[in-house]
Design an enzyme around this catalytic site. Sequence first.
Site, PDB file in Angstrom:
ATOM      1  CE  LYS A 193       6.481   5.288  92.482  1.00 49.46           C
ATOM      2  NZ  LYS A 193       6.708   3.821  92.592  1.00 49.46           N
ATOM      3  N   GLY A 246       2.035   4.628  82.938  1.00 51.69           N
ATOM      4  CA  GLY A 246       1.253   3.711  83.762  1.00 51.69           C
ATOM      5  C   GLY A 246      -0.218   3.792  83.390  1.00 51.69           C
ATOM      6  CB  SER A 247      -3.215   2.718  85.190  1.00 53.54           C
ATOM      7  OG  SER A 247      -3.053   3.387  86.416  1.00 53.54           O
ATOM      8  CB  THR A 248      -6.111   5.985  82.047  1.00 54.16           C
ATOM      9  OG1 THR A 248      -5.541   5.577  80.800  1.00 54.16           O
ATOM     10  CG2 THR A 248      -6.905   7.258  81.813  1.00 54.16           C
ATOM     11  N   GLY A 251      -2.609   8.427  86.034  1.00 52.04           N
ATOM     12  CA  GLY A 251      -2.284   9.627  85.266  1.00 52.04           C
ATOM     13  C   GLY A 251      -3.188  10.796  85.641  1.00 52.04           C
ATOM     14  CD  GLU A 269       4.033   8.278  76.303  1.00 52.07           C
ATOM     15  OE1 GLU A 269       3.041   7.733  75.776  1.00 52.07           O
ATOM     16  OE2 GLU A 269       4.764   9.091  75.706  1.00 52.07           O
ATOM     17  CB  CYS A 303       1.059   1.031  77.019  1.00 54.83           C
ATOM     18  SG  CYS A 303       2.690   1.329  76.378  1.00 54.83           S
ATOM     19  CD  GLU A 400      -4.127  -0.695  79.305  1.00 52.61           C
ATOM     20  OE1 GLU A 400      -4.239  -0.030  80.351  1.00 52.61           O
ATOM     21  OE2 GLU A 400      -3.227  -0.516  78.478  1.00 52.61           O
TER      22      GLU A 400
HETATM   23  P1  NAD Z   1      -0.124   2.214  88.081  1.00 45.01           P
HETATM   24  O1  NAD Z   1      -0.484   3.264  87.117  1.00 45.01           O
HETATM   25  O2  NAD Z   1      -0.805   2.256  89.398  1.00 45.01           O
HETATM   26  O3  NAD Z   1       1.457   2.241  88.378  1.00 45.01           O
HETATM   27  C1  NAD Z   1       2.426   2.855  87.556  1.00 45.01           C
HETATM   28  C2  NAD Z   1       3.366   3.692  88.406  1.00 45.01           C
HETATM   29  O4  NAD Z   1       2.622   4.729  89.055  1.00 45.01           O
HETATM   30  C3  NAD Z   1       4.061   2.921  89.531  1.00 45.01           C
HETATM   31  O5  NAD Z   1       5.382   3.400  89.689  1.00 45.01           O
HETATM   32  C4  NAD Z   1       3.239   3.290  90.741  1.00 45.01           C
HETATM   33  O6  NAD Z   1       3.954   3.191  91.936  1.00 45.01           O
HETATM   34  C5  NAD Z   1       2.886   4.728  90.444  1.00 45.01           C
HETATM   35  N1  NAD Z   1       1.704   5.241  91.155  1.00 45.01           N
HETATM   36  C6  NAD Z   1       0.618   4.541  91.584  1.00 45.01           C
HETATM   37  N2  NAD Z   1      -0.249   5.354  92.206  1.00 45.01           N
HETATM   38  C7  NAD Z   1       0.288   6.610  92.178  1.00 45.01           C
HETATM   39  C8  NAD Z   1      -0.148   7.884  92.639  1.00 45.01           C
HETATM   40  N3  NAD Z   1      -1.309   8.061  93.280  1.00 45.01           N
HETATM   41  N4  NAD Z   1       0.638   8.955  92.405  1.00 45.01           N
HETATM   42  C9  NAD Z   1       1.803   8.818  91.741  1.00 45.01           C
HETATM   43  N5  NAD Z   1       2.272   7.623  91.291  1.00 45.01           N
HETATM   44  C10 NAD Z   1       1.529   6.540  91.502  1.00 45.01           C
HETATM   45  O7  NAD Z   1      -0.322   0.807  87.411  1.00 45.01           O
HETATM   46  P2  NAD Z   1      -0.566  -0.620  88.133  1.00 45.01           P
HETATM   47  O8  NAD Z   1      -1.493  -0.482  89.296  1.00 45.01           O
HETATM   48  O9  NAD Z   1       0.753  -1.216  88.401  1.00 45.01           O
HETATM   49  O10 NAD Z   1      -1.271  -1.419  86.956  1.00 45.01           O
HETATM   50  C11 NAD Z   1      -2.677  -1.303  86.770  1.00 45.01           C
HETATM   51  C12 NAD Z   1      -3.029  -1.203  85.307  1.00 45.01           C
HETATM   52  O11 NAD Z   1      -2.380  -0.082  84.720  1.00 45.01           O
HETATM   53  C13 NAD Z   1      -2.596  -2.353  84.422  1.00 45.01           C
HETATM   54  O12 NAD Z   1      -3.469  -3.425  84.476  1.00 45.01           O
HETATM   55  C14 NAD Z   1      -2.568  -1.694  83.079  1.00 45.01           C
HETATM   56  O13 NAD Z   1      -3.860  -1.653  82.535  1.00 45.01           O
HETATM   57  C15 NAD Z   1      -2.097  -0.309  83.375  1.00 45.01           C
HETATM   58  N6  NAD Z   1      -0.639  -0.139  83.147  1.00 45.01           N
HETATM   59  C16 NAD Z   1      -0.239   0.474  82.027  1.00 45.01           C
HETATM   60  C17 NAD Z   1       1.104   0.608  81.770  1.00 45.01           C
HETATM   61  C18 NAD Z   1       1.600   1.271  80.518  1.00 45.01           C
HETATM   62  O14 NAD Z   1       2.705   0.989  80.087  1.00 45.01           O
HETATM   63  N7  NAD Z   1       0.846   2.168  79.942  1.00 45.01           N
HETATM   64  C19 NAD Z   1       2.047   0.118  82.650  1.00 45.01           C
HETATM   65  C20 NAD Z   1       1.620  -0.482  83.822  1.00 45.01           C
HETATM   66  C21 NAD Z   1       0.260  -0.601  84.039  1.00 45.01           C
END
Ligand code: NAD
Length: 506
Positions: A193, A246-248, A251, A269, A303, A400
């Site tokens: 995804k 993605g975001s904590t 996660g 991660e 990140c 962050e």
């Molecule tokens: P996010 O964590 O929401 O998105 C990352 C992925 O998770 C996307 O594919 C998204 O569709 C998916 N996702 C979102 N909600 C989900 C859920 N409930 N269940 C399963 N999957 C889900 O990140 P964001 O909203 O795009 O960005 C917000 C903040 O996250 C950024 O400002 C940054 O601080 C952080 N971020 C970190 C990384 C990293 O590489 N560690 C990458 C992107 C964003």
Amino acid sequence: MSSTVKIPVPTLNKEISVSTGLFINNEFVPSVDSAEVIQCFNPATEQVIASVVAGSSKDIDVAVAAARLAFKTTWGKNVTGWERSRLMNKLADLIERDKQELAELETLNNGKPVAVARDFDIGDSIQCLRYYAGWADKITGQTIEVDNKSKMAFTRHEPIGVCGQIIPWNYPINMWAWKVAPALAVGCTIVMKPSEITPLTALKLSELVVEAGFPPGVINTVPSLGSVGGAALAAHNDVDKIAFTGSTITGRKIMEAAAKSNLKKVSLELGGKSPQLIFESADLQQAAAWAALGICYNTGQDCTAGSRIYVQDSVYDKFIDVLVSTVKETVIGDGFDNNTGGGPLISKAQFDRVWGYIDAGKAEGAKVVLGGERRNTKGYFVDPTIFTDVDSSMKIVKEEIFGPVLSIGRFKTEEEAVALANNTTYGLGAGLHSTDASQCMRVSGLLEAGTVWVNQYNILSNNVPFGGKKQSGIGRELGSYALEEYTSVKAVHWNIGEKLQWPLSF
Ligand code: NAD
Ligand code: MN
């Protein structure tokens, strides 16, 4: 079946075609029940460039079923390691063939410079596929002596099964490769995804999956909102593992969904607030160059962004001067302009979020020594911004930001430096700059992070593990360590001579 969009590449006077459906069983198909679409933007122009299907939770069911069938028939334990290796190398060759077009598409949807997308993100992705192709026929267990007479045991490192992979928007192709390569190497099947913000290159890569000759169902791609498709994957009872970047906060939701469904294996991660320590013996020019890379690379949407710097008192003023003049050289601009070193931020939401932090830094009394001024142009451009005179209670020091915003503090002693560096809930990366080898060894041991860079920053390698401590994540990607995330160890106990007397007598 499903449709295709032709996306103009303005500066190059050409078009790139992308299939906009769901990629399941090696075909692009429409959603079974969703009429929703995802709009994809060019963050340099704020224009919509394409709309793709927004997959539903029923589409996730269909993709998982396809991945399960492939796992049981053509992939999983039904394919040799050298065949997996051959297909992965083929895929790497095709990505290499198409790297210019893939890079332009990445730039259109993500904003990063074309040369960065092509030579760093895609270059590394090709290498990642080849690295894990090398592992595919070298997955081995152990033979274990039990009593040297009548019994022995051995282990098999079996593919864990169907893997849901959820990736972010900051490195769309690179995160695809980091997730897909180790999973394929050990024989897992995949439901990918991509981020709803950047789904286009994952769809383009799907065409190459077919061309490389992978059996249907081995790699499936479902563009979908995180709260829909991502959540459905995390809660799915027939998914054996989720790999997430993605975001904590997300996660945490994924672990919770895994716990409440089938206790699937989870690797995460997550974010960071990574510190860099500049000691008085450091080569200040070099430290400044690495620090600039740490906060400006990918316009800080990284990140491991080195977003907190602590400088030893005796070199503090000098270092700030060198750093400011180094960071000033960074050109943030359109990714199709050859002079650009960093593109715009990814979206209006990220743009507003980063400005929220810059405004908070000013309001809380930190001093701006570079940047901090808005441009009045189209596109989500933010110039590198450096704050000094910070303290550990400030939002810009604790949270962050995910943009090119750096805060700089000072320390007197090594002990104080380590305490400041570790004063965070995160633990992804950390850097230290010093020419005292004993200090480098001592401090790298004390820093609480999954990766510590000594006299450099932000450089990763496909054969070296990467991942977080504390709330920066669980599990490791890259290197041989990532193979463990996708395998399940089976122990086989073999009786070659013991006769059992029943009932037991003592
Ligand atoms: P996010 O964590 O929401 O998105 C990352 C992925 O998770 C996307 O594919 C998204 O569709 C998916 N996702 C979102 N909600 C989900 C859920 N409930 N269940 C399963 N999957 C889900 O990140 P964001 O909203 O795009 O960005 C917000 C903040 O996250 C950024 O400002 C940054 O601080 C952080 N971020 C970190 C990384 C990293 O590489 N560690 C990458 C992107 C964003
Ligand atoms: Mn989100």
